[in-house]
Each structure stands twice: as C-alpha cells, then as structure tokens.
Design an enzyme around this catalytic site. Sequence first.
Site, mmCIF file in Angstrom:
data_model
loop_
_atom_site.group_PDB
_atom_site.id
_atom_site.type_symbol
_atom_site.label_atom_id
_atom_site.label_comp_id
_atom_site.label_asym_id
_atom_site.label_seq_id
_atom_site.Cartn_x
_atom_site.Cartn_y
_atom_site.Cartn_z
ATOM 1 N N GLU A 1 21.472 51.345 79.320
ATOM 2 C CA GLU A 1 22.260 52.158 80.522
ATOM 3 C C GLU A 1 23.377 52.812 80.092
ATOM 4 O OE1 GLU A 1 21.941 48.955 83.275
ATOM 5 O OE2 GLU A 1 19.780 49.120 83.049
ATOM 6 N N GLU B 1 14.811 44.430 83.105
ATOM 7 C CA GLU B 1 15.470 43.813 84.324
ATOM 8 C C GLU B 1 14.394 43.429 85.242
ATOM 9 O OE1 GLU B 1 16.672 46.754 83.133
ATOM 10 O OE2 GLU B 1 18.952 46.860 83.205
HETATM 11 N N1 COA Z 1 22.152 37.372 78.905
HETATM 12 C C1 COA Z 1 22.459 36.124 78.244
HETATM 13 N N2 COA Z 1 22.038 35.535 77.329
HETATM 14 C C2 COA Z 1 21.140 36.539 76.575
HETATM 15 C C3 COA Z 1 20.637 37.762 77.180
HETATM 16 C C4 COA Z 1 21.115 37.958 77.997
HETATM 17 N N3 COA Z 1 20.799 39.302 78.683
HETATM 18 N N4 COA Z 1 19.735 38.069 76.304
HETATM 19 C C5 COA Z 1 19.463 37.120 75.111
HETATM 20 N N5 COA Z 1 20.306 36.063 75.400
HETATM 21 C C6 COA Z 1 20.467 34.929 74.660
HETATM 22 C C7 COA Z 1 19.328 33.945 74.768
HETATM 23 O O1 COA Z 1 19.328 33.228 75.926
HETATM 24 C C8 COA Z 1 19.355 33.236 73.432
HETATM 25 O O2 COA Z 1 20.613 32.114 73.653
HETATM 26 P P1 COA Z 1 20.488 30.750 73.124
HETATM 27 O O3 COA Z 1 20.497 31.174 71.553
HETATM 28 O O4 COA Z 1 21.730 30.238 73.438
HETATM 29 O O5 COA Z 1 19.488 30.050 73.564
HETATM 30 C C9 COA Z 1 20.114 34.268 72.495
HETATM 31 O O6 COA Z 1 20.427 35.309 73.312
HETATM 32 C C10 COA Z 1 18.887 34.929 71.698
HETATM 33 O O7 COA Z 1 17.928 35.123 72.232
HETATM 34 P P2 COA Z 1 16.107 34.677 72.211
HETATM 35 O O8 COA Z 1 15.656 34.884 73.405
HETATM 36 O O9 COA Z 1 16.413 33.400 71.600
HETATM 37 O O10 COA Z 1 16.109 35.829 71.013
HETATM 38 P P3 COA Z 1 14.518 36.363 70.992
HETATM 39 O O11 COA Z 1 14.905 37.554 69.645
HETATM 40 O O12 COA Z 1 13.387 35.890 70.947
HETATM 41 O O13 COA Z 1 14.678 37.743 72.105
HETATM 42 C C11 COA Z 1 15.528 39.095 73.792
HETATM 43 C C12 COA Z 1 15.935 38.322 72.446
HETATM 44 C C13 COA Z 1 16.754 40.062 73.942
HETATM 45 C C14 COA Z 1 14.353 40.043 73.666
HETATM 46 C C15 COA Z 1 15.410 37.926 74.670
HETATM 47 O O14 COA Z 1 16.428 37.152 74.772
HETATM 48 C C16 COA Z 1 15.538 38.735 76.260
HETATM 49 O O15 COA Z 1 14.414 39.115 76.760
HETATM 50 N N6 COA Z 1 16.529 38.527 76.717
HETATM 51 C C17 COA Z 1 17.081 39.169 78.054
HETATM 52 C C18 COA Z 1 17.112 40.422 78.135
HETATM 53 C C19 COA Z 1 17.493 41.058 79.690
HETATM 54 O O16 COA Z 1 16.688 40.637 80.344
HETATM 55 N N7 COA Z 1 18.358 42.047 79.660
HETATM 56 C C20 COA Z 1 18.673 42.603 80.905
HETATM 57 C C21 COA Z 1 19.653 41.648 81.765
HETATM 58 S S1 COA Z 1 20.046 42.190 83.143
#
Ligand code: COA
Length: 248
Positions: free
Chosen positions: A110, A130
């Site tokens: 965004e 989201e």
């Molecule tokens: N907020 C807080 N922490 C986040 C995050 C977010 N938006 N996105 C990723 N992280 C953290 C994970 O919890 C993880 O933390 P940890 O290592 O302490 O466990 C770390 O970042 C790595 O993420 P992980 O999920 O292990 O890596 P991945 O490569 O398998 O997946 C993503 C990465 C980004 C695809 C996945 O973490 C995800 O879907 N995150 C949410 C994204 C999201 O919803 N964004 C919009 C938020 S409003």
Amino acid sequence: MSYATIETEEKDGTGFIYFNREEHLNTVTVEMVDEIMKALSNMEENCRSIVIGGRKNFSAGADIMQFKDMGTMKAYEFHRKLNDLALYFREFKRPIISFLNGYVLGGGLELSLSTDIRVCSRDALLGQPEINLGINAGAGGNVILPEVIGRNRALYMVLTGEKIPAATAYDFGLVDIIATNPLDEAIRIATTINNKPENTVILAKRAVNSTENKVKKDLDYEAALFGILFSEKDTQDRINNFIKRKGI
Ligand code: COA
C-alpha cells in the site's frame, strides 16, 4: 542523523531511505512511519529525488505484533497513521521512487502505491494478505489499488489474499518497471530526473497528484472500516493465532 528503523544517505542529489528491520521482514511500525516522515522532511530541500526500499524485502506489511489487543479506536488511529505516510509521499515535493525486493505485502504494498515510480525485482512477491487476518487492507489497498490496477484485479487481490509474482504484477500495472537489480535501476531513474529542470519536476508531480481531496476522504473511510473489523471476534482470533505462532 541516525534512526532506529531506517538508514539514510544523500548522494549526487538523491536521498536514500533503506528500511532497516530486515530481521522482521521490514514490517511497518508506528516508529518506522515517524522516522520515514522525519527523514523525508530533512531531505526535501536538498535532494532532487528520493529512492526508498529494503535491500532484501520491501516489507511484509504492518507489524502484526502491534495489533495485539487493539480496539476499534486504536486500529482506526493506526490506519490513519499509515494513511499520513501515504499522503505524505503523494504531497512530498520531490519524486519518490521505490525499489521492491522480496516480500511486498499488505501495508508495504500500500505504501509503495503512493510512491511515484515503482521498480520491482524479478523475484518479488506482492499481495494483500490482510483478509487472512480478518482485516481489510489499509493505506489505500481498497482505495488506491483499484485506481492503479482496476476494480476487478484489486478485488481479486484483496479477497483472495494471494501473493502474485512480479511478472503478473507488471501485467496488472501494479509495478512500473521490472529489473534484475531494482536499486540500480531506481538510481538510474533518479539520476535522469535530477538532471531535468527542478521546478518543472516539482510541478509535474503536483499536477499528477491533484486528486488529493478525494483520496484523503476515501482513505479515512477505509480507516474507519478497518477499525470496525477490530471489534470482530474472528479478527481478534486470527491476529492472536498469528502472534501465538511466535510463542508470545
Ligand atoms: N507482522 C509481524 N511479524 C511478521 C509479519 C508481520 N506482518 N510477517 C512476517 N512476520 C514474522 C513471522 O512471524 C516470523 O517471525 P519469527 O521468525 O519470529 O517466527 C518472521 O517474520 C518470518 O516469517 P515466516 O512466516 O517464518 O517466513 P515465511 O518466509 O515462511 O513467510 C510471510 C513470510 C511474509 C509470507 C508470512 O510471514 C506472512 O504471511 N506474514 C504475514 C503477512 C501479512 O499478513 N501482512 C499484512 C499485515 S496487516
């Protein structure tokens, strides 16, 4: 000037802002928003253009940790904070070029939408995840995204939460340029702009961003809807489940 969440540099007339929370995938916090705005304000007079992004990841979106126990009003205020930055980008005097590496998700995508030119790496993944948390997109994911890629593609992204590869994003018009090294390409574009007549650049950007009042109103409406969803149990459960994965 030093910052906790970003690194900055000024070189050859361009101001650089590098997100510096790579260990958290550059997820966006309130502190980061404040620091980006401060850095931009410090660069506005002396730099002819801005290049902004993350070296490995642009951003995996808003830091979900901040959503823990967040009520409606706080959620509305948080969204308005992101909106402030998006609007700041658009109203900022100088062109802002974002370079998009790795994850470009949620609030990260965004915010990139409100930069002026987006250069994307070939292996970036872009999305509006989201919905998986029971919330809606903020900072223009429902307002600016449809303007950029059209209503139907925006709904596809917002309703499925799917991550799309850079090539699809380019086909959608979601990014402007694909590059093997997006930072180098962003620097090349910034240098080109720096050599154009300064005031013409400023006024060209201002003219293109003249829809500001409508965008402001729509962003505020989006923020209100975002706040409402924080009163849903399903939303709270989904946020807590994400946070619990970290053992918190
Ligand atoms: N907020 C807080 N922490 C986040 C995050 C977010 N938006 N996105 C990723 N992280 C953290 C994970 O919890 C993880 O933390 P940890 O290592 O302490 O466990 C770390 O970042 C790595 O993420 P992980 O999920 O292990 O890596 P991945 O490569 O398998 O997946 C993503 C990465 C980004 C695809 C996945 O973490 C995800 O879907 N995150 C949410 C994204 C999201 O919803 N964004 C919009 C938020 S409003």
